[in-house]
Motif scaffolding. Structure first.
Motif, PDB file in Angstrom:
ATOM      1  N   VAL A   1     -17.117   1.578   3.163  1.00  0.00           N
ATOM      2  CA  VAL A   1     -15.781   0.988   3.274  1.00  0.00           C
ATOM      3  C   VAL A   1     -14.608   1.959   3.086  1.00  0.00           C
ATOM      4  CG1 VAL A   1     -16.553  -1.321   2.631  1.00  0.00           C
ATOM      5  CG2 VAL A   1     -15.760   0.251   0.850  1.00  0.00           C
ATOM      6  N   PRO A   2     -14.799   3.273   3.174  1.00  0.00           N
ATOM      7  CA  PRO A   2     -13.661   4.164   2.916  1.00  0.00           C
ATOM      8  C   PRO A   2     -12.472   3.951   3.847  1.00  0.00           C
ATOM      9  CG  PRO A   2     -15.687   5.430   3.104  1.00  0.00           C
ATOM     10  CD  PRO A   2     -16.020   4.013   3.405  1.00  0.00           C
ATOM     11  N   ALA A   3     -12.680   3.501   5.064  1.00  0.00           N
ATOM     12  CA  ALA A   3     -11.573   3.321   5.998  1.00  0.00           C
ATOM     13  C   ALA A   3     -11.108   1.868   6.028  1.00  0.00           C
ATOM     14  CB  ALA A   3     -11.995   3.782   7.390  1.00  0.00           C
ATOM     15  N   CYS A   4     -11.032   1.250   4.869  1.00  0.00           N
ATOM     16  CA  CYS A   4     -10.593  -0.146   4.770  1.00  0.00           C
ATOM     17  C   CYS A   4      -9.373  -0.226   3.860  1.00  0.00           C
ATOM     18  CB  CYS A   4     -11.697  -1.018   4.181  1.00  0.00           C
ATOM     19  SG  CYS A   4     -13.213  -1.017   5.148  1.00  0.00           S
ATOM     20  N   ASP A   5      -8.475  -1.149   4.192  1.00  0.00           N
ATOM     21  CA  ASP A   5      -7.339  -1.416   3.317  1.00  0.00           C
ATOM     22  C   ASP A   5      -7.657  -2.554   2.360  1.00  0.00           C
ATOM     23  OD1 ASP A   5      -5.380   0.442   4.536  1.00  0.00           O
ATOM     24  OD2 ASP A   5      -5.656  -0.857   6.283  1.00  0.00           O
ATOM     25  N   VAL A   6      -8.481  -3.485   2.830  1.00  0.00           N
ATOM     26  CA  VAL A   6      -8.879  -4.654   2.050  1.00  0.00           C
ATOM     27  C   VAL A   6     -10.381  -4.825   2.222  1.00  0.00           C
ATOM     28  CG1 VAL A   6      -8.557  -7.137   1.708  1.00  0.00           C
ATOM     29  CG2 VAL A   6      -6.673  -5.755   2.605  1.00  0.00           C
TER      30      VAL A   6
ATOM     31  N   PRO B   1      -6.549   3.549  -1.886  1.00  0.00           N
ATOM     32  CA  PRO B   1      -5.728   2.340  -1.994  1.00  0.00           C
ATOM     33  C   PRO B   1      -6.362   1.164  -1.239  1.00  0.00           C
ATOM     34  CG  PRO B   1      -4.796   3.826  -0.378  1.00  0.00           C
ATOM     35  CD  PRO B   1      -5.980   4.531  -0.979  1.00  0.00           C
ATOM     36  N   MET B   2      -7.373   0.558  -1.861  1.00  0.00           N
ATOM     37  CA  MET B   2      -8.135  -0.521  -1.248  1.00  0.00           C
ATOM     38  C   MET B   2      -8.083  -1.762  -2.121  1.00  0.00           C
ATOM     39  SD  MET B   2     -11.910   0.170   0.280  1.00  0.00           S
ATOM     40  CE  MET B   2     -11.887   1.904  -0.058  1.00  0.00           C
ATOM     41  N   LEU B   3      -7.586  -2.863  -1.566  1.00  0.00           N
ATOM     42  CA  LEU B   3      -7.537  -4.130  -2.279  1.00  0.00           C
ATOM     43  C   LEU B   3      -8.910  -4.785  -2.201  1.00  0.00           C
ATOM     44  CD1 LEU B   3      -5.746  -6.288  -3.708  1.00  0.00           C
ATOM     45  CD2 LEU B   3      -5.359  -7.269  -1.431  1.00  0.00           C
ATOM     46  N   THR B   4      -9.509  -5.102  -3.352  1.00  0.00           N
ATOM     47  CA  THR B   4     -10.833  -5.729  -3.362  1.00  0.00           C
ATOM     48  C   THR B   4     -10.709  -7.186  -3.797  1.00  0.00           C
ATOM     49  OG1 THR B   4     -11.277  -4.926  -5.607  1.00  0.00           O
ATOM     50  CG2 THR B   4     -12.049  -3.555  -3.769  1.00  0.00           C
ATOM     51  N   ILE B   5     -11.342  -8.071  -3.009  1.00  0.00           N
ATOM     52  CA  ILE B   5     -11.261  -9.517  -3.225  1.00  0.00           C
ATOM     53  C   ILE B   5     -12.663 -10.103  -3.144  1.00  0.00           C
ATOM     54  CG2 ILE B   5     -10.280 -11.688  -2.363  1.00  0.00           C
ATOM     55  CD1 ILE B   5      -8.213  -9.922  -0.808  1.00  0.00           C
TER      56      ILE B   5
ATOM     57  N   TRP C   1       0.847  -1.179   0.000  1.00  0.00           N
ATOM     58  CA  TRP C   1       0.000   0.000   0.000  1.00  0.00           C
ATOM     59  C   TRP C   1       0.885   1.232   0.000  1.00  0.00           C
ATOM     60  CZ3 TRP C   1      -1.545  -4.556   1.909  1.00  0.00           C
ATOM     61  CH2 TRP C   1      -2.864  -4.948   1.688  1.00  0.00           C
ATOM     62  N   PRO C   2       0.380   2.347  -0.515  1.00  0.00           N
ATOM     63  CA  PRO C   2       1.156   3.589  -0.432  1.00  0.00           C
ATOM     64  C   PRO C   2       1.288   4.021   1.038  1.00  0.00           C
ATOM     65  CG  PRO C   2      -1.020   3.994  -1.386  1.00  0.00           C
ATOM     66  CD  PRO C   2      -0.903   2.525  -1.177  1.00  0.00           C
ATOM     67  N   GLU C   3       2.214   4.896   1.319  1.00  0.00           N
ATOM     68  CA  GLU C   3       2.441   5.365   2.695  1.00  0.00           C
ATOM     69  C   GLU C   3       1.168   5.947   3.301  1.00  0.00           C
ATOM     70  OE1 GLU C   3       5.256   5.255   4.663  1.00  0.00           O
ATOM     71  OE2 GLU C   3       6.115   3.966   3.117  1.00  0.00           O
ATOM     72  N   GLN C   4       0.427   6.697   2.512  1.00  0.00           N
ATOM     73  CA  GLN C   4      -0.793   7.350   3.000  1.00  0.00           C
ATOM     74  C   GLN C   4      -1.976   6.393   2.890  1.00  0.00           C
ATOM     75  OE1 GLN C   4      -0.775  10.324   4.402  1.00  0.00           O
ATOM     76  NE2 GLN C   4       1.409  10.590   3.983  1.00  0.00           N
ATOM     77  N   ARG C   5      -2.456   5.939   4.052  1.00  0.00           N
ATOM     78  CA  ARG C   5      -3.643   5.088   4.103  1.00  0.00           C
ATOM     79  C   ARG C   5      -4.654   5.739   5.030  1.00  0.00           C
ATOM     80  NH1 ARG C   5      -3.217   0.347   6.575  1.00  0.00           N
ATOM     81  NH2 ARG C   5      -1.518   1.039   7.882  1.00  0.00           N
TER      82      ARG C   5
ATOM     83  N   GLY D   1      -0.508   1.227  12.242  1.00  0.00           N
ATOM     84  CA  GLY D   1      -0.221  -0.048  12.888  1.00  0.00           C
ATOM     85  C   GLY D   1      -1.232  -1.140  12.613  1.00  0.00           C
ATOM     86  N   THR D   2      -2.283  -0.808  11.879  1.00  0.00           N
ATOM     87  CA  THR D   2      -3.294  -1.831  11.558  1.00  0.00           C
ATOM     88  C   THR D   2      -3.507  -1.910  10.052  1.00  0.00           C
ATOM     89  OG1 THR D   2      -5.179  -0.324  11.683  1.00  0.00           O
ATOM     90  CG2 THR D   2      -4.577  -1.450  13.712  1.00  0.00           C
ATOM     91  N   LEU D   3      -3.970  -3.044   9.638  1.00  0.00           N
ATOM     92  CA  LEU D   3      -4.394  -3.279   8.266  1.00  0.00           C
ATOM     93  C   LEU D   3      -5.850  -3.726   8.383  1.00  0.00           C
ATOM     94  CD1 LEU D   3      -3.184  -3.271   5.399  1.00  0.00           C
ATOM     95  CD2 LEU D   3      -2.761  -5.702   5.673  1.00  0.00           C
ATOM     96  N   THR D   4      -6.763  -2.888   7.937  1.00  0.00           N
ATOM     97  CA  THR D   4      -8.183  -3.142   8.145  1.00  0.00           C
ATOM     98  C   THR D   4      -8.775  -3.945   6.996  1.00  0.00           C
ATOM     99  OG1 THR D   4      -8.357  -1.102   9.400  1.00  0.00           O
ATOM    100  CG2 THR D   4     -10.414  -2.086   8.643  1.00  0.00           C
ATOM    101  N   LEU D   5      -9.303  -5.106   7.335  1.00  0.00           N
ATOM    102  CA  LEU D   5      -9.976  -5.994   6.392  1.00  0.00           C
ATOM    103  C   LEU D   5     -11.469  -5.861   6.636  1.00  0.00           C
ATOM    104  CD1 LEU D   5     -10.361  -8.385   4.411  1.00  0.00           C
ATOM    105  CD2 LEU D   5      -9.786  -9.920   6.311  1.00  0.00           C
ATOM    106  N   CYS D   6     -12.185  -5.334   5.660  1.00  0.00           N
ATOM    107  CA  CYS D   6     -13.629  -5.175   5.777  1.00  0.00           C
ATOM    108  C   CYS D   6     -14.323  -6.282   4.988  1.00  0.00           C
ATOM    109  CB  CYS D   6     -14.070  -3.827   5.226  1.00  0.00           C
ATOM    110  SG  CYS D   6     -13.438  -2.423   6.167  1.00  0.00           S
ATOM    111  N   ALA D   7     -15.381  -6.798   5.582  1.00  0.00           N
ATOM    112  CA  ALA D   7     -16.218  -7.797   4.909  1.00  0.00           C
ATOM    113  C   ALA D   7     -17.597  -7.189   4.734  1.00  0.00           C
ATOM    114  CB  ALA D   7     -16.290  -9.068   5.737  1.00  0.00           C
ATOM    115  N   THR D   8     -18.187  -7.393   3.579  1.00  0.00           N
ATOM    116  CA  THR D   8     -19.468  -6.748   3.294  1.00  0.00           C
ATOM    117  C   THR D   8     -20.662  -7.507   3.872  1.00  0.00           C
ATOM    118  OG1 THR D   8     -19.625  -7.830   1.133  1.00  0.00           O
ATOM    119  CG2 THR D   8     -18.602  -5.646   1.203  1.00  0.00           C
TER     120      THR D   8
END
Length: 184
Positions: free
Chosen positions: A102-107, A129-133, A54-58, A63-70
């Motif tokens: 989901v704006p405050a999610c990394d994934v 910068p949000m990874l969608t899976i 991810w880019p520096e700006q998230r 310290g966290t990587l936020t995984l959101c589930a819909t």
């Protein structure tokens, strides 16, 4: 009732019992296979995060990587097992949010890839910068980044590299080599 008729009735009961037991065993085996498949998919999600930069700006907390589930229990709750895991020195935090929040999610793991959900997700993720899976068929063809699928009983995946790059994400070349299909 003659002895022959009695034996025939016993034999029929034995065959019916054996078939019932075999059918129940097959259902249990399929349930075990389904549970194992969800565990494997959750492990894939974790590895996708490990091979993404991810880019520096998230937008998420440091310290966290936020995984959101819909949805509340994606992959039968197996994504929740990723809570607290370490990815590149960041602690995974699993939250449940609708696609439009989901704006405050990394994934984001998308459980339903219907048109309304995807449109809401694309609006919310635009320029972030949000990874969608997802494990829904056709996900990468509709703008998603990683689509998991089952091929001959094995979990495989396709990647929409253009979508990942547009979001400012870098996917490892190792990940790209493992993908069945990469859309440029």
């Amino acid at each position: 009732m003659s002895i022959l008729q009695s034996c025939h009735a016993c034999l029929r009961a034995l065959v019916v019992g054996a078939l019932t037991a075999a059918a129940l065993a097959a259902v249990d085996a399929r349930a075990d296979d389904a549970l194992e498949q969800t565990r494997v998919k959750a492990a894939f999600v974790l590895n996708f995060m490990k091979f993404t930069t991810w880019p520096e700006q998230r937008a998420t907390a440091p310290g966290t990587l936020t995984l959101c589930a819909t949805e509340r229990s994606p992959l039968d709750g197996q994504l929740q097992a990723l809570e607290g895991r370490d990815v590149r020195g960041l602690r995974v935090s699993v939250v449940h949010r609708p696609a439009e929040e989901v704006p405050a999610c990394d994934v984001v793991f998308v459980t339903r890839a219907d048109a309304a959900t995807l449109a809401a997700l694309q609006r919310a993720a635009a320029g972030r910068p949000m990874l969608t899976i997802s494990d829904q068929a056709g996900f990468i063809d509709r703008g998603g980044m990683i689509e998991m699928k089952l091929v001959a009983g094995r979990t495989r995946f396709d990647i929409n590299l253009a979508a990942a790059r547009a979001a400012g994400l870098t996917l490892s070349s190792q990940l790209l080599q493992l993908a069945e299909r990469v859309v440029q």
